[in-house]
Design an enzyme around this catalytic site. Structure first.
Site, PDB file in Angstrom:
ATOM      1  N   ASN A  11       0.870  -1.180   0.000  1.00 21.66           N
ATOM      2  CA  ASN A  11       0.000   0.000   0.000  1.00 21.66           C
ATOM      3  C   ASN A  11       0.905   1.228   0.000  1.00 21.66           C
ATOM      4  O   ASN A  11       1.483   1.570   1.022  1.00 21.66           O
ATOM      5  CB  ASN A  11      -0.893  -0.036   1.250  1.00 21.66           C
ATOM      6  CG  ASN A  11      -1.720   1.228   1.410  1.00 21.66           C
ATOM      7  OD1 ASN A  11      -1.841   2.032   0.477  1.00 21.66           O
ATOM      8  ND2 ASN A  11      -2.299   1.413   2.594  1.00 21.66           N
ATOM      9  N   LYS A  13       0.131   4.279  -0.297  1.00 23.07           N
ATOM     10  CA  LYS A  13      -0.474   5.500   0.273  1.00 23.07           C
ATOM     11  C   LYS A  13      -0.177   6.686  -0.661  1.00 23.07           C
ATOM     12  O   LYS A  13      -0.160   6.498  -1.872  1.00 23.07           O
ATOM     13  CB  LYS A  13       0.023   5.713   1.699  1.00 23.07           C
ATOM     14  CG  LYS A  13      -0.138   4.443   2.541  1.00 23.07           C
ATOM     15  CD  LYS A  13       0.050   4.641   4.007  1.00 23.07           C
ATOM     16  CE  LYS A  13      -0.168   3.321   4.726  1.00 23.07           C
ATOM     17  NZ  LYS A  13      -0.091   3.445   6.175  1.00 23.07           N
ATOM     18  N   HIS A  97      -9.595   1.604   4.590  1.00 28.62           N
ATOM     19  CA  HIS A  97      -8.316   1.731   5.309  1.00 28.62           C
ATOM     20  C   HIS A  97      -8.522   2.669   6.504  1.00 28.62           C
ATOM     21  O   HIS A  97      -9.276   3.640   6.424  1.00 28.62           O
ATOM     22  CB  HIS A  97      -7.227   2.276   4.384  1.00 28.62           C
ATOM     23  CG  HIS A  97      -5.877   2.195   5.008  1.00 28.62           C
ATOM     24  ND1 HIS A  97      -5.435   3.122   5.911  1.00 28.62           N
ATOM     25  CD2 HIS A  97      -4.895   1.269   4.888  1.00 28.62           C
ATOM     26  CE1 HIS A  97      -4.215   2.762   6.321  1.00 28.62           C
ATOM     27  NE2 HIS A  97      -3.867   1.652   5.712  1.00 28.62           N
ATOM     28  N   GLU A  99      -6.827   4.966   7.662  1.00 34.86           N
ATOM     29  CA  GLU A  99      -6.561   6.392   7.399  1.00 34.86           C
ATOM     30  C   GLU A  99      -7.759   7.054   6.717  1.00 34.86           C
ATOM     31  O   GLU A  99      -8.023   8.236   6.916  1.00 34.86           O
ATOM     32  CB  GLU A  99      -5.274   6.533   6.570  1.00 34.86           C
ATOM     33  CG  GLU A  99      -4.051   6.262   7.434  1.00 34.86           C
ATOM     34  CD  GLU A  99      -2.856   5.667   6.705  1.00 34.86           C
ATOM     35  OE1 GLU A  99      -2.796   5.731   5.465  1.00 34.86           O
ATOM     36  OE2 GLU A  99      -1.973   5.121   7.401  1.00 34.86           O
ATOM     37  N   GLU A 169      -5.876  -4.646  10.461  1.00 26.22           N
ATOM     38  CA  GLU A 169      -4.833  -3.655  10.667  1.00 26.22           C
ATOM     39  C   GLU A 169      -5.098  -2.902  11.963  1.00 26.22           C
ATOM     40  O   GLU A 169      -5.855  -1.920  11.975  1.00 26.22           O
ATOM     41  CB  GLU A 169      -4.825  -2.659   9.504  1.00 26.22           C
ATOM     42  CG  GLU A 169      -4.523  -3.295   8.173  1.00 26.22           C
ATOM     43  CD  GLU A 169      -3.818  -2.321   7.243  1.00 26.22           C
ATOM     44  OE1 GLU A 169      -2.709  -2.632   6.811  1.00 26.22           O
ATOM     45  OE2 GLU A 169      -4.363  -1.237   6.996  1.00 26.22           O
ATOM     46  N   GLY A 175       2.327   2.206  10.702  1.00 22.70           N
ATOM     47  CA  GLY A 175       3.321   3.266  10.536  1.00 22.70           C
ATOM     48  C   GLY A 175       4.016   3.645  11.838  1.00 22.70           C
ATOM     49  O   GLY A 175       4.703   4.668  11.912  1.00 22.70           O
ATOM     50  N   SER A 214       3.153  -2.274  10.287  1.00 24.38           N
ATOM     51  CA  SER A 214       4.607  -2.421  10.499  1.00 24.38           C
ATOM     52  C   SER A 214       5.116  -3.824  10.156  1.00 24.38           C
ATOM     53  O   SER A 214       6.028  -4.328  10.800  1.00 24.38           O
ATOM     54  CB  SER A 214       4.981  -2.023  11.937  1.00 24.38           C
ATOM     55  OG  SER A 214       4.603  -0.674  12.181  1.00 24.38           O
TER      56      SER A 214
HETATM   57  P1  PGA Z   1       2.661   0.177   7.622  1.00 25.26           P
HETATM   58  O1  PGA Z   1       1.216   0.446   6.973  1.00 25.26           O
HETATM   59  O2  PGA Z   1       3.162  -1.113   7.050  1.00 25.26           O
HETATM   60  O3  PGA Z   1       3.506   1.365   7.187  1.00 25.26           O
HETATM   61  O4  PGA Z   1       2.475   0.113   9.093  1.00 25.26           O
HETATM   62  C1  PGA Z   1       0.298  -0.589   6.782  1.00 25.26           C
HETATM   63  C2  PGA Z   1      -0.970  -0.029   6.160  1.00 25.26           C
HETATM   64  O5  PGA Z   1      -1.391   1.058   6.557  1.00 25.26           O
HETATM   65  O6  PGA Z   1      -1.592  -0.662   5.280  1.00 25.26           O
END
Ligand code: PGA
Length: 254
Positions: A11, A13, A97, A99, A169, A175, A214
């Site tokens: 992803n 982003k 997601h 976010e 998630e 992140g 992560s």
């Molecule tokens: P990350 O993000 O691997 O940077 O923690 C995962 C995601 O938001 O899909």
């Protein structure tokens, strides 16, 4: 237990220009051409999806989007429909997601509308669920996941349920470098599979459930070895071709 094909999705982003996207793909392809057990998906920003799709044609990589609108067309300035994504040969789409839930007011009820629309357009939904840190501390994880999964899947036709990919998630792990323990991740993914089984037992055996938050080359193998974790949705570590290649290798070995 069904032999589910591992699913490794990057992803990106809001990262990468068209040139950077192509550069990434050309660096990645030779590193992942030796196997094809895992499905490999790149969820690109709308502006670079066409670059990803052109650069990956004939390869094992599927191009995906990070969101879509539930309506077919209309007065929705700035939005993109499922039909528009299909027109670009997009094959999957991230829905819900955290976010988008957190910063763009995406709700369970909107996701309930989006999932069937994606499936009707032959887009594989990568449907994201997960609790916040406050919800986990308040012992609400199970209730939150149950609500998100039950509402999000409510209008998915029974014969398409097995085609949904679900990503667990935990918001506190995204992140942050704070990966969930394998035990926490496995427990949550097993709960999600039980929730799908309440709707349809066969679909629950087929549905791929991913862990996201992560995930990195050094923790992927252990997570992917869990019985209910069928893949990963990877943010940060999907931005560097060499790291993503290692994650694909972990998927091929799972
Ligand atoms: P990350 O993000 O691997 O940077 O923690 C995962 C995601 O938001 O899909």
């Amino acid at each position: 237990m069904a032999d589910r094909r591992p699913y490794i999705a990057g992803n990106w982003k809001m990262n990468k220009t068209g040139f950077e996207a192509e550069d990434f793909v050309f660096a990645l392809l030779p590193q992942i051409s030796g196997a094809d057990r895992a499905e490999v998906v790149i969820c690109a920003p709308f502006t670079t999806i066409a670059n990803v799709i052109d650069a990956t044609r004939g390869s094992r990589i599927k191009g995906a989007a990070q969101n879509m609108h539930e309506a077919e067309s209309g007065a929705f300035t700035g939005e993109i429909s499922a039909g528009m994504l299909r027109d670009l040969d997009v094959r999957a789409v991230v829905l819900g997601h955290s976010e988008r839930r957190q910063y763009f007011a995406e709700t369970d009820e909107t996701l309930r509308e989006k999932l069937p629309v994606a499936l009707a357009n032959d887009l594989e939904p990568i449907f994201c669920v997960g609790e916040t840190e406050a919800e986990r501390e308040a012992n609400e994880t199970e209730a939150v996941l149950t609500r998100q999964v039950e509402i999000g899947l409510a209008d998915v036709p029974a014969d398409r349920l097995g085609n949904v990919v679900i990503a667990y998630e935990p918001v506190w792990a995204i992140g942050t470098g704070k990966v969930a323990t394998t035990e926490i991740a496995q427990q949550a993914c097993a709960l999600i599979r039980r929730l799908v089984a309440k709707i349809d037992a066969d679909a629950a055996e087929r549905v791929r459930i991913l862990y996201g938050g992560s995930m990195k080359p050094d923790n992927a193998a252990e997570l992917l070895a869990q019985p209910d974790i069928d893949g990963g949705l990877i943010g940060g570590a999907s931005l560097v071709a060499d790291d993503f290649a290692k994650l694909v290798a972990a998927g091929d070995a799972a």
